[in-house]
Design a protein around this motif. Structure first.
Motif, PDB file in Angstrom:
ATOM      1  N   GLY A 299      -5.306   4.989  -5.078  1.00  0.00           N
ATOM      2  CA  GLY A 299      -6.657   4.436  -5.046  1.00  0.00           C
ATOM      3  C   GLY A 299      -6.820   3.147  -5.808  1.00  0.00           C
ATOM      4  O   GLY A 299      -7.838   2.453  -5.635  1.00  0.00           O
ATOM      5  N   ALA A 300      -5.853   2.761  -6.641  1.00  0.00           N
ATOM      6  CA  ALA A 300      -5.970   1.535  -7.438  1.00  0.00           C
ATOM      7  C   ALA A 300      -6.144   0.302  -6.559  1.00  0.00           C
ATOM      8  O   ALA A 300      -6.778  -0.678  -6.966  1.00  0.00           O
TER       9      ALA A 300
ATOM     10  N   ILE B 134      -7.725  -5.364   3.732  1.00  0.00           N
ATOM     11  CA  ILE B 134      -6.667  -4.932   4.645  1.00  0.00           C
ATOM     12  C   ILE B 134      -5.529  -4.280   3.855  1.00  0.00           C
ATOM     13  O   ILE B 134      -4.858  -4.957   3.076  1.00  0.00           O
ATOM     14  N   PRO B 135      -5.293  -2.980   4.026  1.00  0.00           N
ATOM     15  CA  PRO B 135      -4.132  -2.351   3.389  1.00  0.00           C
ATOM     16  C   PRO B 135      -2.863  -2.697   4.161  1.00  0.00           C
ATOM     17  O   PRO B 135      -2.767  -2.454   5.370  1.00  0.00           O
TER      18      PRO B 135
ATOM     19  N   ILE C  77       0.818  -1.207   0.000  1.00  0.00           N
ATOM     20  CA  ILE C  77       0.000   0.000   0.000  1.00  0.00           C
ATOM     21  C   ILE C  77       0.857   1.266   0.000  1.00  0.00           C
ATOM     22  O   ILE C  77       0.403   2.341  -0.430  1.00  0.00           O
ATOM     23  N   LYS C  78       2.104   1.157   0.444  1.00  0.00           N
ATOM     24  CA  LYS C  78       3.002   2.306   0.494  1.00  0.00           C
ATOM     25  C   LYS C  78       3.240   2.909  -0.889  1.00  0.00           C
ATOM     26  O   LYS C  78       3.482   4.111  -1.020  1.00  0.00           O
TER      27      LYS C  78
END
Length: 207
Positions: A147-148, A157-158, A142-143
Motif C-alpha cells: 500500500g505504500a 498508474i501502477p 509495484i511488484k
C-alpha cells in the motif's frame, strides 16, 4: 500562461521535496557519477522527461541537454545551457524526429493520468530517438510494493518491470535491459542514508 493545474503541481513539488533538496542533489550527483554517466556520451543529445527541479539533467554531462515538465518552476532550477520544454508529454513533442541520443526519465511514468497518456508519451520518445538511441527509465516497481505506493496523491498508474517492458516493446523498442530492483523505494523520504553507503550499494549489484 500558467494554468491552475501547473500552479498546483509547483506547490505539490515544493511541499514534497523542498526540504530535501540538498540531500537529493547529493544523491543524484552520486547516481550520475557511478551509474548513469557511463551510459551517456559526452556529445549525446539528451532529454530529461519529467525533469522536476533538474537534479539529473543539471548533473549529467552531455553535448545538448533538454528538459520537459509541466511544472512552471522547473526552469528556475535549470542551468542556462538546458533548453526547457513546457508541455504535456502525451502531446506531440516540440522536438525533431530522430534528434535525440537518450531520453531519461525518473519516477515519472506513474504520475501520468492514464495508460493511454503513457502509451502516447513513449511513442513520442521512440519518434524522437535516433536509430540506436536509448530510453532510460526508472520508477517504483509495484511488484515489490504494497500500500505504500498509494501514499502519494499523484500516483495514478501502477507499473511493474514486466508491464514497462511490454509497453516499450509495443512502442517499437527491441533491445531491453531490466533491473527489477535498483534503489530503495523512499530513500529520500523517511530515511536518508549517508552518501558513502549509496556509493557502496551501487558497487554491489547483489544488494
Amino acid at each position: 500562461m500558467t494554468s491552475e493545474a501547473d500552479k498546483a503541481l509547483a506547490l505539490q513539488y515544493e511541499l514534497r521535496f523542498g526540504k530535501l533538496q540538498d540531500y537529493r542533489l547529493k544523491v543524484w550527483t552520486e547516481l550520475c557519477k557511478a551509474f548513469f554517466q557511463p551510459l551517456i556520451g559526452k556529445q549525446d543529445a539528451i532529454l530529461d522527461l519529467g525533469c522536476g527541479w533538474g537534479e539529473f539533467i543539471n548533473t549529467i554531462r552531455a553535448g545538448k541537454k533538454f528538459a520537459m515538465d509541466l511544472n512552471p518552476e522547473s526552469p528556475n532550477h535549470l542551468q542556462p545551457d538546458i533548453a526547457f520544454i513546457h508541455q504535456d508529454c502525451s502531446e506531440p513533442w516540440a522536438v525533431q524526429a530522430h534528434s535525440l541520443d537518450v531520453v531519461f526519465t525518473s519516477n515519472f511514468f506513474e504520475h501520468l493520468p492514464s495508460k493511454e497518456k503513457l502509451l502516447l508519451t513513449v511513442k513520442e520518445v521512440y519518434r524522437c530517438l535516433k536509430p540506436g538511441g536509448r530510453m532510460i527509465c526508472m520508477g517504483p516497481n509495484i511488484k515489490y510494493l504494497s500500500g505504500a505506493y498509494w501514499e502519494f496523491f499523484d500516483h495514478h498508474i501502477p507499473l511493474s518491470d514486466a508491464s514497462v517492458e511490454e509497453l516499450t516493446r509495443i512502442c517499437g523498442f527491441r533491445e531491453i535491459t531490466v533491473i527489477k530492483k535498483f534503489l530503495p523505494y523512499t530513500m529520500a523520504e523517511r530515511v536518508q542514508p549517508p552518501i558513502f553507503l549509496l556509493r557502496f550499494y551501487l558497487k554491489m549489484p547483489i544488494l
